[in-house]
Design a protein around this motif. Structure first.
Motif, PDB file in Angstrom:
ATOM      1  N   ILE A  49       0.835  -1.345   0.136  1.00 40.96           N
ATOM      2  CA  ILE A  49       0.149   0.021  -0.029  1.00 40.96           C
ATOM      3  C   ILE A  49       0.986   1.204  -0.005  1.00 40.96           C
ATOM      4  N   ASP A  50       0.403   2.157  -0.449  1.00 41.87           N
ATOM      5  CA  ASP A  50       1.126   3.456  -0.280  1.00 41.87           C
ATOM      6  C   ASP A  50       1.158   4.173   0.755  1.00 41.87           C
ATOM      7  N   GLY A  51       2.399   4.283   1.398  1.00 40.99           N
ATOM      8  CA  GLY A  51       2.719   4.869   2.812  1.00 40.99           C
ATOM      9  C   GLY A  51       2.876   6.238   2.699  1.00 40.99           C
ATOM     10  N   PRO A  52       3.035   6.704   4.144  1.00 38.74           N
ATOM     11  CA  PRO A  52       3.100   8.342   4.226  1.00 38.74           C
ATOM     12  C   PRO A  52       4.536   8.882   3.403  1.00 38.74           C
ATOM     13  N   TYR A  73      -9.863 -18.934  -6.527  1.00 33.50           N
ATOM     14  CA  TYR A  73      -9.461 -17.528  -5.999  1.00 33.50           C
ATOM     15  C   TYR A  73      -9.308 -16.604  -7.314  1.00 33.50           C
ATOM     16  N   ALA A  74      -9.692 -15.397  -6.958  1.00 33.31           N
ATOM     17  CA  ALA A  74      -9.328 -14.346  -8.089  1.00 33.31           C
ATOM     18  C   ALA A  74      -8.339 -13.311  -7.462  1.00 33.31           C
ATOM     19  N   LEU A  75      -7.134 -12.946  -7.903  1.00 33.32           N
ATOM     20  CA  LEU A  75      -6.116 -12.111  -7.592  1.00 33.32           C
ATOM     21  C   LEU A  75      -6.519 -10.644  -7.932  1.00 33.32           C
ATOM     22  N   ILE A  76      -6.943  -9.882  -7.371  1.00 31.28           N
ATOM     23  CA  ILE A  76      -7.081  -8.328  -7.829  1.00 31.28           C
ATOM     24  C   ILE A  76      -5.868  -7.458  -7.525  1.00 31.28           C
ATOM     25  N   CYS A  77      -5.445  -6.560  -8.526  1.00 29.92           N
ATOM     26  CA  CYS A  77      -4.437  -5.770  -8.353  1.00 29.92           C
ATOM     27  C   CYS A  77      -4.720  -4.620  -8.663  1.00 29.92           C
ATOM     28  N   ALA A  78      -4.064  -3.453  -8.047  1.00 26.97           N
ATOM     29  CA  ALA A  78      -4.390  -2.104  -8.255  1.00 26.97           C
ATOM     30  C   ALA A  78      -2.932  -1.373  -8.273  1.00 26.97           C
ATOM     31  N   PRO A  79      -2.825  -0.271  -9.419  1.00 26.38           N
ATOM     32  CA  PRO A  79      -1.320   0.387  -9.027  1.00 26.38           C
ATOM     33  C   PRO A  79      -1.179   1.149  -7.757  1.00 26.38           C
ATOM     34  N   LEU A  80      -0.070   1.691  -7.535  1.00 23.43           N
ATOM     35  CA  LEU A  80      -0.124   2.564  -6.310  1.00 23.43           C
ATOM     36  C   LEU A  80       0.571   3.722  -6.878  1.00 23.43           C
ATOM     37  N   GLN A  81       0.344   4.931  -6.124  1.00 21.36           N
ATOM     38  CA  GLN A  81       0.742   5.980  -6.639  1.00 21.36           C
ATOM     39  C   GLN A  81       2.325   6.205  -6.319  1.00 21.36           C
ATOM     40  N   ASN A  82       2.803   5.579  -5.283  1.00 17.79           N
ATOM     41  CA  ASN A  82       4.076   5.868  -4.700  1.00 17.79           C
ATOM     42  C   ASN A  82       5.158   4.874  -5.460  1.00 17.79           C
ATOM     43  N   TRP A 165     -11.144   2.328   8.723  1.00 19.80           N
ATOM     44  CA  TRP A 165     -11.507   1.070   9.127  1.00 19.80           C
ATOM     45  C   TRP A 165     -12.695   0.704   8.300  1.00 19.80           C
ATOM     46  N   MET A 166     -12.688  -0.501   7.507  1.00 20.17           N
ATOM     47  CA  MET A 166     -13.659  -0.734   6.507  1.00 20.17           C
ATOM     48  C   MET A 166     -14.132  -2.126   6.715  1.00 20.17           C
ATOM     49  N   ALA A 167     -15.351  -2.440   6.457  1.00 23.24           N
ATOM     50  CA  ALA A 167     -15.841  -3.806   6.473  1.00 23.24           C
ATOM     51  C   ALA A 167     -16.808  -4.043   5.111  1.00 23.24           C
ATOM     52  N   SER A 168     -16.651  -4.826   4.284  1.00 18.81           N
ATOM     53  CA  SER A 168     -17.639  -4.892   3.133  1.00 18.81           C
ATOM     54  C   SER A 168     -19.039  -5.504   3.654  1.00 18.81           C
ATOM     55  N   THR A 169     -20.016  -5.171   2.914  1.00 17.03           N
ATOM     56  CA  THR A 169     -21.224  -5.588   3.024  1.00 17.03           C
ATOM     57  C   THR A 169     -21.353  -7.081   2.909  1.00 17.03           C
ATOM     58  N   GLN A 170     -20.650  -7.790   2.264  1.00 20.65           N
ATOM     59  CA  GLN A 170     -20.401  -9.395   2.210  1.00 20.65           C
ATOM     60  C   GLN A 170     -19.945  -9.974   3.321  1.00 20.65           C
ATOM     61  N   GLN A 171     -18.947  -9.301   4.179  1.00 18.32           N
ATOM     62  CA  GLN A 171     -18.360  -9.772   5.410  1.00 18.32           C
ATOM     63  C   GLN A 171     -18.201  -8.737   6.373  1.00 18.32           C
ATOM     64  N   PRO A 172     -19.286  -8.235   7.208  1.00 21.49           N
ATOM     65  CA  PRO A 172     -19.372  -6.983   7.709  1.00 21.49           C
ATOM     66  C   PRO A 172     -18.795  -7.085   9.184  1.00 21.49           C
ATOM     67  N   ASP A 173     -18.233  -8.360   9.691  1.00 18.89           N
ATOM     68  CA  ASP A 173     -17.498  -8.692  10.633  1.00 18.89           C
ATOM     69  C   ASP A 173     -16.102  -8.700  10.500  1.00 18.89           C
ATOM     70  N   GLU A 174     -15.575  -8.524   9.325  1.00 18.46           N
ATOM     71  CA  GLU A 174     -14.282  -8.614   8.876  1.00 18.46           C
ATOM     72  C   GLU A 174     -13.554  -7.223   8.602  1.00 18.46           C
ATOM     73  N   TYR A 175     -12.878  -6.641   9.492  1.00 13.47           N
ATOM     74  CA  TYR A 175     -12.411  -5.300   9.195  1.00 13.47           C
ATOM     75  C   TYR A 175     -11.101  -5.272   8.503  1.00 13.47           C
ATOM     76  N   TYR A 176     -10.622  -4.227   7.911  1.00 15.04           N
ATOM     77  CA  TYR A 176      -9.526  -3.957   7.172  1.00 15.04           C
ATOM     78  C   TYR A 176      -9.317  -2.513   7.095  1.00 15.04           C
ATOM     79  N   PHE A 177      -7.790  -2.267   7.013  1.00 20.82           N
ATOM     80  CA  PHE A 177      -7.586  -0.639   6.737  1.00 20.82           C
ATOM     81  C   PHE A 177      -7.482  -0.281   5.602  1.00 20.82           C
ATOM     82  N   MET A 178      -7.832   0.829   5.223  1.00 16.07           N
ATOM     83  CA  MET A 178      -7.670   1.542   3.795  1.00 16.07           C
ATOM     84  C   MET A 178      -6.960   3.003   3.934  1.00 16.07           C
ATOM     85  N   PRO A 179      -6.109   3.215   3.447  1.00 21.92           N
ATOM     86  CA  PRO A 179      -5.422   4.344   3.527  1.00 21.92           C
ATOM     87  C   PRO A 179      -6.413   5.760   2.761  1.00 21.92           C
ATOM     88  N   THR A 180      -6.408   6.951   2.899  1.00 19.92           N
ATOM     89  CA  THR A 180      -7.035   7.637   2.589  1.00 19.92           C
ATOM     90  C   THR A 180      -6.822   8.042   1.074  1.00 19.92           C
TER      91      THR A 180
END
Length: 191
Positions: A49-52, A73-82, A165-180
């Motif tokens: 993930i992009d850091g500070p 499984y499906a692997l999902i990939c997104a570019p980073l800005q940094n 902190w986020m949780a998808s509606t498909q897995q509402p009890d599983e929290y993960y961090f999302m940088p701004t």
């Protein structure tokens, strides 16, 4: 608060947000496009993930389960800005993936068209909603948090920067961090 923060503590923090003791949680809709392929069983996936301050942080390293057939499984990939060499990568069960993404033309992804992801990297459009609430610097002193159960056992990093902190509606009890920065690129607030 001691670190790393646990999933139970994140659930408790979400409840505090609902009660108004923290900034209130809000619903978001996914708006991003992602690159996707079907990973090989046993493939190791490093998620960055992009850091500070222009840095890049390895959030987690996970291995695609070997005891399930190719295509589970499906692997999902997104570019980073940094970074141009590292990417935000993660894998999710195929059945979860087809609920969260569509083909670029808006058509549903099904087992019938699974083969197009086996031989090539394809673009897809995100769909669905999630719940988000603002993280605080006091949530974790070193940026580590217990991984959601669907990620497997272990700890993820990167929560020592501004984000949600986020949780998808498909897995509402599983929290993960999302940088701004990623949050602003991939989600819009539902009013």
């Amino acid at each position: 608060m001691s670190s790393p923060i646990t999933q139970k503590t994140l659930h408790d923090l979400h409840n505090l947000a609902i009660q108004g003791i923290r900034d209130p949680p809000f619903q978001v809709r996914k708006t991003s496009t992602k690159l996707v392929y079907i990973p090989l069983p046993g493939e190791t996936i490093d998620t960055y993930i992009d850091g500070p301050s222009g840095s890049v942080v390895r959030e987690v390293s996970r291995t695609v389960p070997k005891d399930e057939p190719h295509g589970s499984y499906a692997l999902i990939c997104a570019p980073l800005q940094n970074s141009t060499t590292h990417h935000q990568k993660y894998f999710i069960p195929w059945n979860d993936f087809v609920q969260r993404y569509t083909l670029m033309n808006g058509d549903a992804i099904t087992n019938i068209n699974k083969g197009i992801f086996s031989n090539d990297i394809r673009s897809v459009r995100a769909k669905g909603t999630a719940i988000a609430f603002k993280s605080l610097p006091s949530d974790t002193s070193d940026g580590q948090y217990e991984q959601p159960p669907s990620w497997g056992p272990g700890f993820a990093s990167g929560a020592d920067q501004d984000g949600y902190w986020m949780a998808s509606t498909q897995q509402p009890d599983e929290y993960y961090f999302m940088p701004t920065q990623h949050f602003n690129n991939d989600y819009i607030k539902i009013t």
